[in-house]
Design a protein around this motif. Sequence first.
Motif, short mmCIF file in Angstrom:
data_model
loop_
_atom_site.label_atom_id
_atom_site.label_comp_id
_atom_site.label_asym_id
_atom_site.label_seq_id
_atom_site.Cartn_x
_atom_site.Cartn_y
_atom_site.Cartn_z
N VAL A 173 61.67 54.40 61.24
CA VAL A 173 60.55 54.26 62.19
C VAL A 173 61.08 54.17 63.62
N ILE A 174 62.13 53.37 63.81
CA ILE A 174 62.72 53.21 65.15
C ILE A 174 63.35 54.52 65.61
N GLU A 175 64.13 55.15 64.75
CA GLU A 175 64.80 56.40 65.12
C GLU A 175 63.79 57.49 65.42
N ASP A 176 62.70 57.52 64.66
CA ASP A 176 61.67 58.53 64.85
C ASP A 176 61.02 58.41 66.23
N ALA A 177 60.76 57.19 66.67
CA ALA A 177 60.17 56.97 67.99
C ALA A 177 61.13 57.42 69.08
N TRP A 178 62.40 57.01 68.95
CA TRP A 178 63.41 57.42 69.92
C TRP A 178 63.52 58.94 69.97
N HIS A 179 63.59 59.55 68.79
CA HIS A 179 63.77 61.00 68.69
C HIS A 179 62.60 61.74 69.34
N TYR A 180 61.38 61.26 69.10
CA TYR A 180 60.22 61.96 69.64
C TYR A 180 60.29 62.06 71.17
N PHE A 181 60.48 60.94 71.82
CA PHE A 181 60.43 60.92 73.29
C PHE A 181 61.64 61.58 73.92
N LEU A 182 62.84 61.34 73.36
CA LEU A 182 64.05 61.95 73.95
C LEU A 182 64.12 63.45 73.62
N HIS A 183 63.69 63.82 72.42
CA HIS A 183 63.66 65.23 72.04
C HIS A 183 62.68 66.00 72.92
N ARG A 184 61.53 65.38 73.15
CA ARG A 184 60.53 66.02 74.01
C ARG A 184 61.07 66.17 75.44
N LEU A 185 61.80 65.15 75.90
CA LEU A 185 62.40 65.22 77.23
C LEU A 185 63.42 66.35 77.32
N LEU A 186 64.20 66.54 76.24
CA LEU A 186 65.20 67.61 76.23
C LEU A 186 64.58 69.00 76.28
N HIS A 187 63.28 69.08 76.01
CA HIS A 187 62.57 70.36 76.11
C HIS A 187 62.02 70.61 77.51
N HIS A 188 62.24 69.68 78.41
CA HIS A 188 61.79 69.88 79.79
C HIS A 188 62.51 71.10 80.37
N LYS A 189 61.77 71.92 81.08
CA LYS A 189 62.31 73.20 81.55
C LYS A 189 63.55 73.06 82.43
N ARG A 190 63.71 71.91 83.07
CA ARG A 190 64.88 71.72 83.94
C ARG A 190 66.12 71.28 83.16
N ILE A 191 65.93 70.86 81.92
CA ILE A 191 67.04 70.34 81.12
C ILE A 191 67.37 71.24 79.94
N TYR A 192 66.33 71.83 79.36
CA TYR A 192 66.43 72.53 78.08
C TYR A 192 67.63 73.47 77.97
N LYS A 193 67.81 74.37 78.92
CA LYS A 193 68.85 75.41 78.81
C LYS A 193 70.27 74.86 78.87
N TYR A 194 70.42 73.63 79.35
CA TYR A 194 71.76 73.05 79.48
C TYR A 194 72.22 72.30 78.22
N ILE A 195 71.26 71.79 77.44
CA ILE A 195 71.63 70.94 76.29
C ILE A 195 70.97 71.41 75.00
N HIS A 196 69.65 71.28 74.93
CA HIS A 196 68.96 71.45 73.65
C HIS A 196 68.88 72.91 73.19
#
Length: 294
Positions: free
Chosen positions: A147-170
């Motif tokens: 449950v804890i990991e899922d919450a962390w993953h949702y918000f950080l994973h969604r952040l990694l999809h931000h157009k300014r970050i996505y191409k560098y990491i995710h």
Amino acid sequence: MAMNDSVNILNSAYLAVEYIDSFLPDNPLQQPFKNAWNYMLDNYTKFQIATWGSLIVHEVSYFLLCVPGFIFQFIPYMQKYKIQQDKPETWEKQWKCFKTLLFNHFFIQLPLICGTYYFTEYFSIPYGWEEMPRWYVLVGQCFGCAVIEDAWHYFLHRLLHHKRIYKYIHKVHHEFVSPFGMQAEYAHPLETLILGTGFFIGIVVFCNHVVLLWAWVICRLMETIDVHSGYDVPLNPLHLVPFYAGARFHDFHHMNFIGNYASTFTWWDRLFGTDSQFIAYQEKEKKKQCITKK
């Protein structure tokens, strides 16, 4: 008042499970497991158990859990369960994935694993057989970690999809539009550190024995390899877990690069309207509006 009510409910649930457990037959594997555990304690140091034991548990579990999905590609009958049937696995992709995995496992994850011993020493985490929690406590702890990991993953994973970050990491993880089990941990080293942090938060909260480290590793790998398998196999026991996302849920994310950001459960995506059903509904509404305008 509310806190006391919650504690009372948890205590009642614990007593109920304990009562049911008293009627269950003895586990035939318990004595061999106890003997193996005590042999390990007698022949290896805590540092060796925490470090090399954790590495072995991770590597063996990871590649063993990948075997069924790997075999499915050679069985014609199983192809009807493949989600993206027009994108078969290739040896080239699997070999590239394997090489990256070895780098991540031994140059990124192993240094982190080396800190396990110091973590257990700092928090006085026991290793002994007598201190080991019962199976139902372990199951509850693993669920709490999920449950804890899922919450962390949702918000950080969604952040990694931000157009300014996505191409560098995710973007590295999304190199494979049609995922396969072994690809579960195929990622940029920074992503391994960022999303991997969620794994350790639950351990800090719940860990009362070193066995939880290994049980949670196995549970987490089982889940992430399943959702990346590319196959929606019927009678999957993981589908019995409430709100479990599954392979089809995560495959949508790899196909569309949007939505279904959570790792294990569906509730965060439903709450914030990023689940595939909501996205599909939005697409239908847009099409209706276009038709109406015409």
